[in-house]
Design a protein around this motif. Structure first.
Motif, PDB file in Angstrom:
ATOM      1  N   GLN A 256      31.039  -5.586 -44.859  1.00  0.00           N
ATOM      2  CA  GLN A 256      31.215  -6.237 -46.703  1.00  0.00           C
ATOM      3  C   GLN A 256      29.444  -6.717 -46.823  1.00  0.00           C
ATOM      4  O   GLN A 256      29.562  -7.483 -45.655  1.00  0.00           O
ATOM      5  CB  GLN A 256      32.207  -6.141 -47.404  1.00  0.00           C
ATOM      6  CG  GLN A 256      33.652  -5.354 -46.773  1.00  0.00           C
ATOM      7  CD  GLN A 256      34.675  -5.738 -47.358  1.00  0.00           C
ATOM      8  OE1 GLN A 256      35.529  -7.223 -47.207  1.00  0.00           O
ATOM      9  NE2 GLN A 256      34.660  -6.125 -48.524  1.00  0.00           N
ATOM     10  N   GLY A 257      29.264  -6.557 -47.599  1.00  0.00           N
ATOM     11  CA  GLY A 257      28.215  -7.230 -48.031  1.00  0.00           C
ATOM     12  C   GLY A 257      27.545  -6.811 -49.664  1.00  0.00           C
ATOM     13  O   GLY A 257      28.263  -6.380 -50.395  1.00  0.00           O
ATOM     14  N   LYS A 258      26.674  -7.438 -50.070  1.00  0.00           N
ATOM     15  CA  LYS A 258      26.106  -7.506 -51.417  1.00  0.00           C
ATOM     16  C   LYS A 258      24.655  -7.607 -51.322  1.00  0.00           C
ATOM     17  O   LYS A 258      23.518  -7.673 -50.241  1.00  0.00           O
ATOM     18  CB  LYS A 258      25.860  -8.732 -52.565  1.00  0.00           C
ATOM     19  CG  LYS A 258      28.082  -8.985 -52.444  1.00  0.00           C
ATOM     20  CD  LYS A 258      27.628 -10.975 -53.163  1.00  0.00           C
ATOM     21  CE  LYS A 258      29.002 -10.939 -53.390  1.00  0.00           C
ATOM     22  NZ  LYS A 258      29.578 -12.219 -53.956  1.00  0.00           N
ATOM     23  N   ALA A 259      24.099  -6.655 -52.044  1.00  0.00           N
ATOM     24  CA  ALA A 259      22.014  -6.712 -52.358  1.00  0.00           C
ATOM     25  C   ALA A 259      21.973  -6.156 -53.491  1.00  0.00           C
ATOM     26  O   ALA A 259      22.540  -5.436 -54.375  1.00  0.00           O
ATOM     27  CB  ALA A 259      22.212  -4.952 -51.767  1.00  0.00           C
ATOM     28  N   GLY A 260      20.624  -6.706 -54.962  1.00  0.00           N
ATOM     29  CA  GLY A 260      20.475  -6.544 -55.356  1.00  0.00           C
ATOM     30  C   GLY A 260      19.189  -6.518 -55.685  1.00  0.00           C
ATOM     31  O   GLY A 260      18.526  -7.557 -55.088  1.00  0.00           O
ATOM     32  N   SER A 261      18.497  -5.623 -56.060  1.00  0.00           N
ATOM     33  CA  SER A 261      16.982  -5.482 -55.987  1.00  0.00           C
ATOM     34  C   SER A 261      16.650  -4.674 -57.367  1.00  0.00           C
ATOM     35  O   SER A 261      17.120  -3.839 -57.874  1.00  0.00           O
ATOM     36  CB  SER A 261      16.853  -5.248 -54.845  1.00  0.00           C
ATOM     37  OG  SER A 261      15.148  -5.002 -54.734  1.00  0.00           O
ATOM     38  N   MET A 262      15.120  -4.313 -57.442  1.00  0.00           N
ATOM     39  CA  MET A 262      14.702  -3.474 -57.956  1.00  0.00           C
ATOM     40  C   MET A 262      13.941  -2.584 -56.983  1.00  0.00           C
ATOM     41  O   MET A 262      13.262  -1.673 -57.416  1.00  0.00           O
ATOM     42  CB  MET A 262      14.127  -3.671 -58.894  1.00  0.00           C
ATOM     43  CG  MET A 262      14.144  -5.017 -60.158  1.00  0.00           C
ATOM     44  SD  MET A 262      13.225  -5.544 -61.447  1.00  0.00           S
ATOM     45  CE  MET A 262      12.416  -3.705 -61.679  1.00  0.00           C
ATOM     46  N   GLU A 263      14.246  -2.495 -55.656  1.00  0.00           N
ATOM     47  CA  GLU A 263      13.586  -1.986 -55.045  1.00  0.00           C
ATOM     48  C   GLU A 263      14.782  -1.182 -53.739  1.00  0.00           C
ATOM     49  O   GLU A 263      15.577  -1.929 -52.871  1.00  0.00           O
ATOM     50  CB  GLU A 263      12.738  -2.930 -54.340  1.00  0.00           C
ATOM     51  CG  GLU A 263      11.602  -2.967 -54.605  1.00  0.00           C
ATOM     52  CD  GLU A 263      10.408  -4.407 -53.946  1.00  0.00           C
ATOM     53  OE1 GLU A 263      10.289  -4.208 -52.648  1.00  0.00           O
ATOM     54  OE2 GLU A 263      10.613  -5.063 -54.366  1.00  0.00           O
ATOM     55  N   VAL A 264      14.824   0.443 -53.940  1.00  0.00           N
ATOM     56  CA  VAL A 264      15.901   0.948 -53.038  1.00  0.00           C
ATOM     57  C   VAL A 264      15.764   0.391 -51.858  1.00  0.00           C
ATOM     58  O   VAL A 264      16.519   0.063 -51.280  1.00  0.00           O
ATOM     59  CB  VAL A 264      16.112   2.066 -53.561  1.00  0.00           C
ATOM     60  CG1 VAL A 264      16.263   3.044 -52.300  1.00  0.00           C
ATOM     61  CG2 VAL A 264      16.033   3.272 -55.266  1.00  0.00           C
ATOM     62  N   GLN A 265      14.020   0.150 -51.099  1.00  0.00           N
ATOM     63  CA  GLN A 265      14.170  -0.104 -49.742  1.00  0.00           C
ATOM     64  C   GLN A 265      14.868  -0.947 -49.482  1.00  0.00           C
ATOM     65  O   GLN A 265      15.272  -1.248 -48.878  1.00  0.00           O
ATOM     66  CB  GLN A 265      12.632   0.081 -49.437  1.00  0.00           C
ATOM     67  CG  GLN A 265      11.962   0.705 -49.280  1.00  0.00           C
ATOM     68  CD  GLN A 265      11.585   0.906 -51.106  1.00  0.00           C
ATOM     69  OE1 GLN A 265      11.773   0.698 -52.245  1.00  0.00           O
ATOM     70  NE2 GLN A 265       9.897   1.747 -50.853  1.00  0.00           N
ATOM     71  N   LYS A 266      15.538  -1.970 -50.083  1.00  0.00           N
ATOM     72  CA  LYS A 266      16.130  -3.630 -50.110  1.00  0.00           C
ATOM     73  C   LYS A 266      17.091  -3.230 -50.932  1.00  0.00           C
ATOM     74  O   LYS A 266      17.776  -4.175 -49.052  1.00  0.00           O
ATOM     75  CB  LYS A 266      15.676  -4.451 -50.774  1.00  0.00           C
ATOM     76  CG  LYS A 266      13.735  -5.281 -50.839  1.00  0.00           C
ATOM     77  CD  LYS A 266      13.887  -6.037 -52.144  1.00  0.00           C
ATOM     78  CE  LYS A 266      12.237  -7.180 -50.995  1.00  0.00           C
ATOM     79  NZ  LYS A 266      12.267  -7.649 -52.443  1.00  0.00           N
ATOM     80  N   VAL A 267      17.604  -2.598 -50.395  1.00  0.00           N
ATOM     81  CA  VAL A 267      19.163  -1.746 -50.734  1.00  0.00           C
ATOM     82  C   VAL A 267      19.976  -1.663 -49.391  1.00  0.00           C
ATOM     83  O   VAL A 267      20.476  -1.425 -48.900  1.00  0.00           O
ATOM     84  CB  VAL A 267      19.546  -0.884 -52.472  1.00  0.00           C
ATOM     85  CG1 VAL A 267      21.366  -1.128 -52.054  1.00  0.00           C
ATOM     86  CG2 VAL A 267      19.391  -1.796 -53.387  1.00  0.00           C
ATOM     87  N   ILE A 268      18.711  -0.390 -49.482  1.00  0.00           N
ATOM     88  CA  ILE A 268      19.063   0.511 -47.686  1.00  0.00           C
ATOM     89  C   ILE A 268      19.017  -0.505 -46.771  1.00  0.00           C
ATOM     90  O   ILE A 268      20.047  -0.314 -45.418  1.00  0.00           O
ATOM     91  CB  ILE A 268      17.721   1.548 -47.645  1.00  0.00           C
ATOM     92  CG1 ILE A 268      18.133   2.466 -48.291  1.00  0.00           C
ATOM     93  CG2 ILE A 268      18.190   2.167 -46.308  1.00  0.00           C
ATOM     94  CD1 ILE A 268      17.287   3.365 -48.424  1.00  0.00           C
ATOM     95  N   ALA A 269      18.020  -1.579 -46.685  1.00  0.00           N
ATOM     96  CA  ALA A 269      17.459  -2.386 -45.664  1.00  0.00           C
ATOM     97  C   ALA A 269      19.395  -3.816 -45.331  1.00  0.00           C
ATOM     98  O   ALA A 269      18.981  -4.118 -44.034  1.00  0.00           O
ATOM     99  CB  ALA A 269      17.096  -3.343 -46.019  1.00  0.00           C
ATOM    100  N   ALA A 270      19.717  -3.963 -47.015  1.00  0.00           N
ATOM    101  CA  ALA A 270      20.846  -4.763 -46.216  1.00  0.00           C
ATOM    102  C   ALA A 270      21.879  -3.950 -45.854  1.00  0.00           C
ATOM    103  O   ALA A 270      21.985  -4.486 -45.247  1.00  0.00           O
ATOM    104  CB  ALA A 270      21.033  -5.239 -47.904  1.00  0.00           C
ATOM    105  N   VAL A 271      22.321  -2.560 -46.199  1.00  0.00           N
ATOM    106  CA  VAL A 271      23.357  -2.453 -45.264  1.00  0.00           C
ATOM    107  C   VAL A 271      22.706  -1.951 -44.274  1.00  0.00           C
ATOM    108  O   VAL A 271      24.084  -2.212 -43.508  1.00  0.00           O
ATOM    109  CB  VAL A 271      23.777  -0.800 -46.191  1.00  0.00           C
ATOM    110  CG1 VAL A 271      24.800   0.202 -45.685  1.00  0.00           C
ATOM    111  CG2 VAL A 271      24.249  -0.858 -47.751  1.00  0.00           C
ATOM    112  N   GLU A 272      21.813  -1.704 -43.637  1.00  0.00           N
ATOM    113  CA  GLU A 272      21.473  -0.790 -41.696  1.00  0.00           C
ATOM    114  C   GLU A 272      22.058  -2.411 -41.409  1.00  0.00           C
ATOM    115  O   GLU A 272      22.404  -2.537 -40.424  1.00  0.00           O
ATOM    116  CB  GLU A 272      20.200  -0.204 -41.887  1.00  0.00           C
ATOM    117  CG  GLU A 272      19.548  -0.023 -41.102  1.00  0.00           C
ATOM    118  CD  GLU A 272      18.399   0.235 -40.643  1.00  0.00           C
ATOM    119  OE1 GLU A 272      18.197   0.246 -39.595  1.00  0.00           O
ATOM    120  OE2 GLU A 272      17.987   0.890 -42.216  1.00  0.00           O
TER     121      GLU A 272
END
Length: 145
Positions: free
Chosen positions: A36-52
């Motif tokens: 599990q984790g969290k991601a907050g951003s205005m950039e989709v790439q940062k969300v993808i990177a957090a999950v990966e």
């Protein structure tokens, strides 16, 4: 083919429940690998990177096996389709996300030939980059490994 483990349902639960609520379902998670984790951003790439990054650090996928990273990437994109209502874009569309996510890996079919699958779920908020103007959102993506 009878599904034995509902990895999508488990991913949605993990993404949406807080820690105390998750304890009620702990037995359901014994048949799968998850993080599990969290991601907050205005950039989709940062969300993808957090999950990966979370999936690799927690041993859900191997960074040395391309098909595992590829399967995760497609599950993330499918889940983001739900979060963003079909238009995968955040900052370029003047919106931001605050998401909790879960990655679940398991064998959802009785037949071993069906192999392993991976599910990614997001739960959180999306909206204008102004506090209080966001609303709830949810996304789920599932892909075979």
């Amino acid at each position: 083919m009878t599904q034995t483990v509902k990895i999508g349902k488990l991913a949605m639960l993990l993404a949406s429940l807080d820690e105390s609520e998750r304890e009620l379902f702990i037995d359901a998670f014994e048949q799968v690998e998850y993080c599990q984790g969290k991601a907050g951003s205005m950039e989709v790439q940062k969300v993808i990177a957090a999950v990966e990054t979370a999936a690799k650090r927690n041993g859900i996928i191997s960074e040395h096996v391309y098909r595992e990273t590829h399967a995760l990437y497609h599950a993330i994109l499918e889940s983001l389709q739900g979060v963003t209502r079909g238009q995968i874009g955040v900052g370029n569309m003047m919106r931001t996300v605050g998401l909790r996510f879960a990655v679940v890996r398991g064998k959802p079919y009785d037949r071993s030939e069906e192999g392993e699958w991976i599910a990614v779920a997001f739960y959180g908020t999306i909206g204008a980059p102004v506090k209080g103007l966001e609303h709830e959102t949810f996304g789920l993506g599932i892909n075979h490994i």
